[in-house]
Design a protein around this motif. Structure first.
Motif, PDB file in Angstrom:
ATOM      1  N   PHE A  20       0.980  -0.918   0.155  1.00 21.35           N
ATOM      2  CA  PHE A  20      -0.687   0.106  -0.030  1.00 21.35           C
ATOM      3  C   PHE A  20       1.114   1.704   0.358  1.00 21.35           C
ATOM      4  O   PHE A  20       0.279   2.227  -0.738  1.00 21.35           O
ATOM      5  CB  PHE A  20      -0.732   0.223   1.236  1.00 21.35           C
ATOM      6  CG  PHE A  20      -1.550   1.059   1.187  1.00 21.35           C
ATOM      7  CD1 PHE A  20      -3.011   0.960   0.904  1.00 21.35           C
ATOM      8  CD2 PHE A  20      -1.505   1.977   2.335  1.00 21.35           C
ATOM      9  CE1 PHE A  20      -4.146   2.704   0.452  1.00 21.35           C
ATOM     10  CE2 PHE A  20      -2.660   3.392   2.351  1.00 21.35           C
ATOM     11  CZ  PHE A  20      -3.487   3.221   1.439  1.00 21.35           C
ATOM     12  N   ARG A  23       2.833   2.201  -3.253  1.00 18.83           N
ATOM     13  CA  ARG A  23       2.286   2.411  -4.542  1.00 18.83           C
ATOM     14  C   ARG A  23       1.999   4.171  -4.186  1.00 18.83           C
ATOM     15  O   ARG A  23       2.116   4.618  -5.822  1.00 18.83           O
ATOM     16  CB  ARG A  23       0.609   2.188  -4.410  1.00 18.83           C
ATOM     17  CG  ARG A  23      -0.348   2.800  -5.196  1.00 18.83           C
ATOM     18  CD  ARG A  23      -1.505   1.574  -5.359  1.00 18.83           C
ATOM     19  NE  ARG A  23      -1.848   1.175  -5.154  1.00 18.83           N
ATOM     20  CZ  ARG A  23      -2.215  -0.095  -4.157  1.00 18.83           C
ATOM     21  NH1 ARG A  23      -2.331   0.168  -3.419  1.00 18.83           N
ATOM     22  NH2 ARG A  23      -2.046  -1.150  -4.376  1.00 18.83           N
ATOM     23  N   TYR A  24       2.526   4.656  -3.789  1.00 19.03           N
ATOM     24  CA  TYR A  24       2.485   5.873  -3.199  1.00 19.03           C
ATOM     25  C   TYR A  24       3.843   6.579  -2.756  1.00 19.03           C
ATOM     26  O   TYR A  24       3.771   7.497  -2.345  1.00 19.03           O
ATOM     27  CB  TYR A  24       1.542   6.920  -2.070  1.00 19.03           C
ATOM     28  CG  TYR A  24      -0.128   6.136  -2.376  1.00 19.03           C
ATOM     29  CD1 TYR A  24      -0.497   7.018  -3.651  1.00 19.03           C
ATOM     30  CD2 TYR A  24      -0.297   5.402  -2.104  1.00 19.03           C
ATOM     31  CE1 TYR A  24      -1.836   6.233  -4.404  1.00 19.03           C
ATOM     32  CE2 TYR A  24      -1.413   4.363  -1.652  1.00 19.03           C
ATOM     33  CZ  TYR A  24      -2.467   5.546  -3.448  1.00 19.03           C
ATOM     34  OH  TYR A  24      -3.858   4.310  -3.363  1.00 19.03           O
ATOM     35  N   VAL A  31       0.257   9.072   0.567  1.00 13.11           N
ATOM     36  CA  VAL A  31      -1.013   8.114   1.242  1.00 13.11           C
ATOM     37  C   VAL A  31      -2.376   8.999   1.091  1.00 13.11           C
ATOM     38  O   VAL A  31      -3.477   8.177   0.736  1.00 13.11           O
ATOM     39  CB  VAL A  31      -1.067   7.497   2.078  1.00 13.11           C
ATOM     40  CG1 VAL A  31       0.461   6.218   2.268  1.00 13.11           C
ATOM     41  CG2 VAL A  31      -0.896   8.103   3.361  1.00 13.11           C
ATOM     42  N   SER A  34      -4.512   8.207  -1.987  1.00 10.05           N
ATOM     43  CA  SER A  34      -5.495   7.169  -1.733  1.00 10.05           C
ATOM     44  C   SER A  34      -6.695   8.178  -1.772  1.00 10.05           C
ATOM     45  O   SER A  34      -8.336   6.963  -1.390  1.00 10.05           O
ATOM     46  CB  SER A  34      -4.957   6.351  -1.335  1.00 10.05           C
ATOM     47  OG  SER A  34      -5.266   6.698   0.047  1.00 10.05           O
ATOM     48  N   GLN A  37      -8.573  10.536  -4.846  1.00  7.21           N
ATOM     49  CA  GLN A  37      -8.453  10.216  -5.939  1.00  7.21           C
ATOM     50  C   GLN A  37     -10.222   9.247  -6.422  1.00  7.21           C
ATOM     51  O   GLN A  37     -11.010   9.429  -7.200  1.00  7.21           O
ATOM     52  CB  GLN A  37      -7.873   8.660  -6.432  1.00  7.21           C
ATOM     53  CG  GLN A  37      -6.713   9.772  -6.848  1.00  7.21           C
ATOM     54  CD  GLN A  37      -5.748   8.193  -7.413  1.00  7.21           C
ATOM     55  OE1 GLN A  37      -5.565   6.718  -6.970  1.00  7.21           O
ATOM     56  NE2 GLN A  37      -4.365   8.872  -8.224  1.00  7.21           N
ATOM     57  N   SER A 116      -4.818  -6.350   0.054  1.00  6.67           N
ATOM     58  CA  SER A 116      -4.721  -4.632  -0.242  1.00  6.67           C
ATOM     59  C   SER A 116      -5.502  -3.812  -1.422  1.00  6.67           C
ATOM     60  O   SER A 116      -5.264  -2.926  -0.749  1.00  6.67           O
ATOM     61  CB  SER A 116      -3.031  -4.739  -1.469  1.00  6.67           C
ATOM     62  OG  SER A 116      -2.555  -3.645  -2.143  1.00  6.67           O
ATOM     63  N   ALA A 117      -5.910  -4.741  -2.148  1.00  4.64           N
ATOM     64  CA  ALA A 117      -7.446  -4.337  -2.735  1.00  4.64           C
ATOM     65  C   ALA A 117      -8.777  -3.758  -2.184  1.00  4.64           C
ATOM     66  O   ALA A 117      -9.023  -2.717  -2.491  1.00  4.64           O
ATOM     67  CB  ALA A 117      -7.544  -5.479  -3.727  1.00  4.64           C
ATOM     68  N   ASN A 120      -7.922  -0.986  -0.280  1.00  7.61           N
ATOM     69  CA  ASN A 120      -8.049   0.492  -1.148  1.00  7.61           C
ATOM     70  C   ASN A 120      -9.945   0.580  -1.527  1.00  7.61           C
ATOM     71  O   ASN A 120     -10.159   1.621  -0.953  1.00  7.61           O
ATOM     72  CB  ASN A 120      -7.688   0.331  -2.583  1.00  7.61           C
ATOM     73  CG  ASN A 120      -6.511   0.590  -2.571  1.00  7.61           C
ATOM     74  OD1 ASN A 120      -5.158   1.411  -1.958  1.00  7.61           O
ATOM     75  ND2 ASN A 120      -5.525  -0.151  -3.552  1.00  7.61           N
ATOM     76  N   ILE A 123     -11.418   2.501   1.767  1.00 11.24           N
ATOM     77  CA  ILE A 123     -11.213   3.835   1.312  1.00 11.24           C
ATOM     78  C   ILE A 123     -11.958   4.873   0.825  1.00 11.24           C
ATOM     79  O   ILE A 123     -12.377   5.239   0.738  1.00 11.24           O
ATOM     80  CB  ILE A 123      -9.596   3.950   1.550  1.00 11.24           C
ATOM     81  CG1 ILE A 123      -8.646   3.211   2.339  1.00 11.24           C
ATOM     82  CG2 ILE A 123      -9.459   5.647   1.385  1.00 11.24           C
ATOM     83  CD1 ILE A 123      -7.003   3.469   1.553  1.00 11.24           C
ATOM     84  N   SER A 124     -12.059   3.914  -0.547  1.00 12.04           N
ATOM     85  CA  SER A 124     -12.699   4.850  -1.334  1.00 12.04           C
ATOM     86  C   SER A 124     -14.713   4.595  -0.435  1.00 12.04           C
ATOM     87  O   SER A 124     -15.371   5.184  -0.716  1.00 12.04           O
ATOM     88  CB  SER A 124     -13.268   3.534  -2.852  1.00 12.04           C
ATOM     89  OG  SER A 124     -12.284   3.908  -3.371  1.00 12.04           O
TER      90      SER A 124
END
Length: 262
Positions: A20, A23-24, A31, A34, A37, A116-117, A120, A123-124
């Motif tokens: 995670f 990725r940033y 982060v 995350s 976006q 990991s997915a 995310n 968060i979304s």
């Protein structure tokens, strides 16, 4: 398998955290991206479809926000599904060197990718929940039903992805073909358009699309404030278990060959 995952739980959690953060890595905001976006996506969908295009759902003409909520709940669900499937499909290829150098249960790799997915996704969907609270549209009485739907979705996506991941080691076209299939699958699922506008002749084909029931279950909660049909979801869960049995048998049969192939 479960014992192995539990025994290596610290290794799995550390890998999820590292993946995670990596990725940033190197970006100024880190982060924070995350959050930015998915928040940007929710704001864009709400403003464009509710305020500019004035898009309406069939039967909910007086609700200016219904279509935006419908679209966000469907797109966020689909993004998590595709992220899970794609991660599981590519996980053995991406971690080929790790599989050769370190001795650990290989089944931990799909768990790391799914974790990991899922992070995310949390968060979304967390931002989506905040938006619903601000708009006064949060379904307090029904939110608990998201948990079993999410469970069904994860089982189906993981079972489907792990089997493809094994095949992708030996047939690299599987990963390329999957991207094309997912594009058609997205438009075959009522996410951008409501199922009520589908002609009856074509509506029968939706019965063969497991993600139709998953996406619709979320939409029933967030858009229509209804309890989802768990009888239909049980069919998706059954398919997920069948795919899981097939995927695990395929994995156990070829795990030794995969290391040599990589």
């Amino acid at each position: 398998m479960v014992k192995s995952i539990w025994y290596y739980r610290q290794f799995i959690c550390s890998c999820i955290k590292r993946e995670f953060l990596s990725r940033y890595k190197g970006s100024v905001l880190g982060v924070v991206w995350s959050i930015v976006q998915p928040l940007a996506m929710i704001v864009v969908y709400t403003v464009i479809f509710s305020e500019i295009m004035r898009a309406k759902l069939v039967g909910m003409d007086n609700d200016g926000l219904a279509y935006s909520i419908y679209l966000c709940s469907g797109v966020l669900t689909w993004d998590f599904f595709t992220a899970t499937v794609m991660a599981c499909t590519n996980v053995f290829l991406v971690n080929g060197n790790l599989m050769k150098k370190i001795s650990f249960p290989r089944i931990c790799l799909p768990v790391i990718s799914v974790g990991s997915a899922f992070l995310n996704f949390c968060i979304s969907y967390g931002l989506f929940f905040i938006a619903l609270l601000v708009l006064g549209r949060f379904p307090f009485d029904l939110i608990i039903f998201v948990v079993p739907i999410l469970f069904v979705q994860i089982i189906f996506a993981c079972s489907f992805g792990i089997g493809l991941g094994v095949l992708n080691v030996f047939f690299r076209d599987v990963g390329q073909l999957l991207g094309v299939v997912l594009q058609f699958w997205f438009w075959f699922t009522p996410i951008v358009y409501p199922s009520k506008i589908i002609p009856e002749k074509l509506l029968a084909f939706m019965n063969f699309n497991p993600m139709y029931y998953v996406v619709r279950s979320y939409q029933e909660i967030f858009v229509y404030n209804q309890v989802p049909d768990f009888v239909e979801l049980s069919g998706v869960l059954f398919i997920g278990f069948l795919l899981g049995v097939w995927s695990l048998r395929l994995y156990r049969r070829h795990v030794g060959e995969m290391v040599d192939e990589l």
